[in-house]
Design a protein around this motif. Structure first.
Motif, PDB file in Angstrom:
ATOM      1  N   ARG A 293       0.838  -1.203   0.000  1.00  0.00           N
ATOM      2  CA  ARG A 293       0.000   0.000   0.000  1.00  0.00           C
ATOM      3  C   ARG A 293       0.878   1.260   0.000  1.00  0.00           C
ATOM      4  N   GLU A 294       1.892   1.251   0.875  1.00  0.00           N
ATOM      5  CA  GLU A 294       2.771   2.422   0.976  1.00  0.00           C
ATOM      6  C   GLU A 294       3.458   2.699  -0.359  1.00  0.00           C
ATOM      7  N   ALA A 295       3.931   1.616  -1.013  1.00  0.00           N
ATOM      8  CA  ALA A 295       4.622   1.788  -2.298  1.00  0.00           C
ATOM      9  C   ALA A 295       3.654   2.328  -3.353  1.00  0.00           C
ATOM     10  N   ALA A 324      -4.705  -4.310   4.070  1.00  0.00           N
ATOM     11  CA  ALA A 324      -4.047  -3.043   3.743  1.00  0.00           C
ATOM     12  C   ALA A 324      -4.949  -2.081   2.977  1.00  0.00           C
ATOM     13  N   GLY A 325      -6.235  -2.427   2.831  1.00  0.00           N
ATOM     14  CA  GLY A 325      -7.142  -1.576   2.071  1.00  0.00           C
ATOM     15  C   GLY A 325      -7.669  -0.430   2.924  1.00  0.00           C
ATOM     16  N   PRO A 326      -8.571   0.387   2.408  1.00  0.00           N
ATOM     17  CA  PRO A 326      -9.132   0.277   1.062  1.00  0.00           C
ATOM     18  C   PRO A 326      -8.177   0.846   0.003  1.00  0.00           C
ATOM     19  N   PHE A 327      -8.287   0.290  -1.190  1.00  0.00           N
ATOM     20  CA  PHE A 327      -7.447   0.768  -2.292  1.00  0.00           C
ATOM     21  C   PHE A 327      -8.267   1.670  -3.207  1.00  0.00           C
ATOM     22  N   ASP A 328      -9.015   2.585  -2.570  1.00  0.00           N
ATOM     23  CA  ASP A 328      -9.907   3.438  -3.350  1.00  0.00           C
ATOM     24  C   ASP A 328      -9.159   4.503  -4.143  1.00  0.00           C
ATOM     25  N   PHE A 329      -7.839   4.582  -3.959  1.00  0.00           N
ATOM     26  CA  PHE A 329      -7.051   5.545  -4.727  1.00  0.00           C
ATOM     27  C   PHE A 329      -6.597   4.956  -6.077  1.00  0.00           C
ATOM     28  N   ARG A 333     -11.558   0.685 -12.550  1.00  0.00           N
ATOM     29  CA  ARG A 333     -11.911  -0.145 -13.714  1.00  0.00           C
ATOM     30  C   ARG A 333     -11.143  -1.472 -13.735  1.00  0.00           C
ATOM     31  N   TYR A 334     -10.164  -1.605 -12.856  1.00  0.00           N
ATOM     32  CA  TYR A 334      -9.353  -2.830 -12.859  1.00  0.00           C
ATOM     33  C   TYR A 334      -9.466  -3.540 -11.520  1.00  0.00           C
ATOM     34  N   PRO A 335      -9.305  -4.905 -11.546  1.00  0.00           N
ATOM     35  CA  PRO A 335      -9.364  -5.610 -10.273  1.00  0.00           C
ATOM     36  C   PRO A 335      -8.183  -5.224  -9.379  1.00  0.00           C
ATOM     37  N   VAL A 336      -8.430  -5.195  -8.073  1.00  0.00           N
ATOM     38  CA  VAL A 336      -7.347  -4.952  -7.110  1.00  0.00           C
ATOM     39  C   VAL A 336      -7.220  -6.185  -6.234  1.00  0.00           C
TER      40      VAL A 336
END
Ligand code: SF4
Ligand code: SF4
Length: 496
Positions: A293-295, A324-329, A333-336
């Motif tokens: 996430r940090e990277a 380590a989510g959320p990866f809302d940034f 349109r692509y899977p995370v």
């Protein structure tokens, strides 16, 4: 070559006659005090270790309901007994999944059930003694947490979860495993399992760019720490230098090049592997996952793609968002996250890659499904995508492909013998013997279809097979990366 008897590969798989205690000597090295402490565990066996272990077990039973269910519901039907590659390869009855579970179950019964507290002998409950702890240490490190047994258990009891819980309890009392715990320490300090610092990574990647230019005449990039790239590739550190892993990394670079996307690797998160899972520690798993996430935030990427690594894909697919989510940034349109095989397959389906299959005509391929991909994750949007997609990539890249027998692939796949934190030289006997069922299945397609190579998408499988295949009369270079095949076949330059 070996100071132990390498099992004979018979014409048909044979369930061995039991040999009590034959693997009791196979004890993996314990972690040194400094590495235990780095992960937040006691440096050596605590004076009050029994009390601490029981209390830890109680805490875990409360937290993980599945653990208590698994310990309660086994009916001793025996369906799992001949399903573990370590039992089939060693004949030690404590390597039968049900017996492995019972090592923990009999202590659970003694301290956490009414019958076990008052009538222990009637229900097979025992005190937690040093002898029992030693058995835990030996036999929970002869389980690669592959989950094959759970597929055949009518109740779905997952021995891998019990094995992870046992390792977590052992860490809590000060007896962790050297291999896993030192590796996690290196990731937390440097960023990868191998302890490769940023300058070494940069040198290696520049060397790859030169090699690919020499081979193809094309400037394919292998970027590190490039801010603003679209994709962050998280790949096992073995991909940076070891054969056949690095050939896979070369392939990922060529695929990204042809796709015309910008991408980068990260020196902060230069490791896909997450051994926190092997020791059953969500806390350590989370610390490793947070580096990704940090990277991603630091580099400002829009997508995260994982390279070929089996257990890393399980952690990524099943746990990354929770850990380590959320990866809302990231770009919605692509899977995370996305697997490199999904990425490549999508391009193949859209006709965006030109693949010259004849470039792999010197090989006749089979495919080894890696346990954590096969039984603990998925790929793409179709059920069983984790079986279909890698095979479709191989078939698009090669003219000759033959599957191994049906009961040794897909969800019934056999572990390579080196997963779950067992990929260490001090467990070589366990690893070689545990590889027997896979070697047997491989031999069958070698004899029936003249197969010459086996492809895989797991760094541990590739390392394990490189080491153990010679014990069975195969060559170490008969194991290849799936993206090595793509790399050989891909036609670089403008789409033809
Ligand atoms: S999880 Fe795999 S290694 Fe462990 S007991 Fe089951 S079959 Fe054996
Ligand atoms: S298959 Fe399941 S229920 Fe049957 S003995 Fe094995 S773990 Fe127990």
């Amino acid at each position: 070559m070996a100071d132990f008897q390498v099992p004979e590969v018979k014409e048909y798989p044979v369930v061995p006659l039991i040999q009590e205690g034959v693997m009791a000597h196979a004890k993996t090295f314990p972690a040194k005090a400094e590495f235990q402490r780095t992960l937040g565990y006691p440096g050596e066996l605590l004076d009050n270790w029994q009390e601490t272990a029981i209390s830890k077990m109680g805490e875990m039973l409360g937290k993980y309901r599945s653990l208590q269910v698994f310990l309660d519901i086994c009916v001793k039907c025996g369906a799992c007994t001949d399903k573990c590659h370590y039992f089939l390869g060693t004949a030690d009855p404590k390597n039968m999944p049900v017996a492995r579970q019972d090592l923990l179950r009999k202590v659970y019964r003694r301290y956490f059930t009414f019958a076990g507290k008052y009538f222990p002998k009637l229900v097979g409950a025992v005190d937690l003694t040093k002898e029992v702890l030693d058995d835990w240490y030996n036999y929970y490190h002869q389980c690669s947490q592959c989950r094959r047994c759970s597929v055949y258990c009518p109740y779905g009891i997952d021995t891998a979860e019990i094995s992870m819980a046992a390792r977590e309890i052992m860490d809590a009392v000060g007896v962790g495993q050297k291999y896993c715990n030192e590796i996690i320490g290196k990731v937390l300090k440097i960023g990868n399992n191998l302890g490769l610092p940023e300058p070494a990574l940069r040198d290696t990647l520049e060397g790859l760019e030169e090699d690919v230019k020499d081979d193809t005449g094309v400037d394919v990039r292998y970027p590190l720490d490039e801010k603003g790239a679209e994709i962050l590739l998280i790949t096992p550190s073995a991909d940076f230098f070891a054969e056949p892993h690095v050939d896979g990394l070369i392939g990922y670079g060529k695929v990204f090049h042809q796709a015309g996307v910008s991408w980068t690797m990260s020196s902060h998160a230069s490791e896909a592997a997450n051994f926190g899972m092997f020791i059953g520690s969500y806390e350590n798993m989370r610390k490793v996952a947070l580096r990704i996430r940090e990277a991603a935030l630091d580099l400002g990427v829009k997508r995260i793609v994982f390279g070929e690594c089996g257990h890393a894909w399980r952690v990524a697919y099943s746990f990354l968002n929770t850990l380590a989510g959320p990866f809302d940034f990231l770009d919605p349109r692509y899977p995370v996250p996305q697997h490199i095989c999904e990425f490549t397959y999508d391009l193949i389906q859209r006709g965006a890659l030109t693949l010259d299959k004849s470039a792999n005509d010197h090989m006749r391929l089979t495919y080894h499904d890696s346990c954590n991909v096969a039984r603990a994750s998925r790929m793409g949007n179709l059920p069983g995508g984790q079986f279909v997609i890698p095979r479709e990539i191989i078939k698009a890249s090669c003219n000759y492909f033959y599957d191994m027998p049906a009961d040794t692939i897909h969800e019934g796949t056999f572990c390579c013998g080196g997963g779950g934190g067992l990929l260490t030289d001090d467990l070589m006997e366990v690893r070689v013997k545990g590889a027997l069922p896979r070697m047997q299945a491989l031999k069958q397609v070698v004899e029936e279809h003249d197969v010459t190579h086996m492809a895989a998408i797991c760094a541990i499988c590739k390392s394990q097979f490189t080491k153990v295949m010679p014990y069975y009369g195969f060559q170490l270079d008969q194991i290849v990366s799936v993206h090595q095949l793509v790399s050989n076949a891909i036609v670089l330059g403008d789409k033809q």
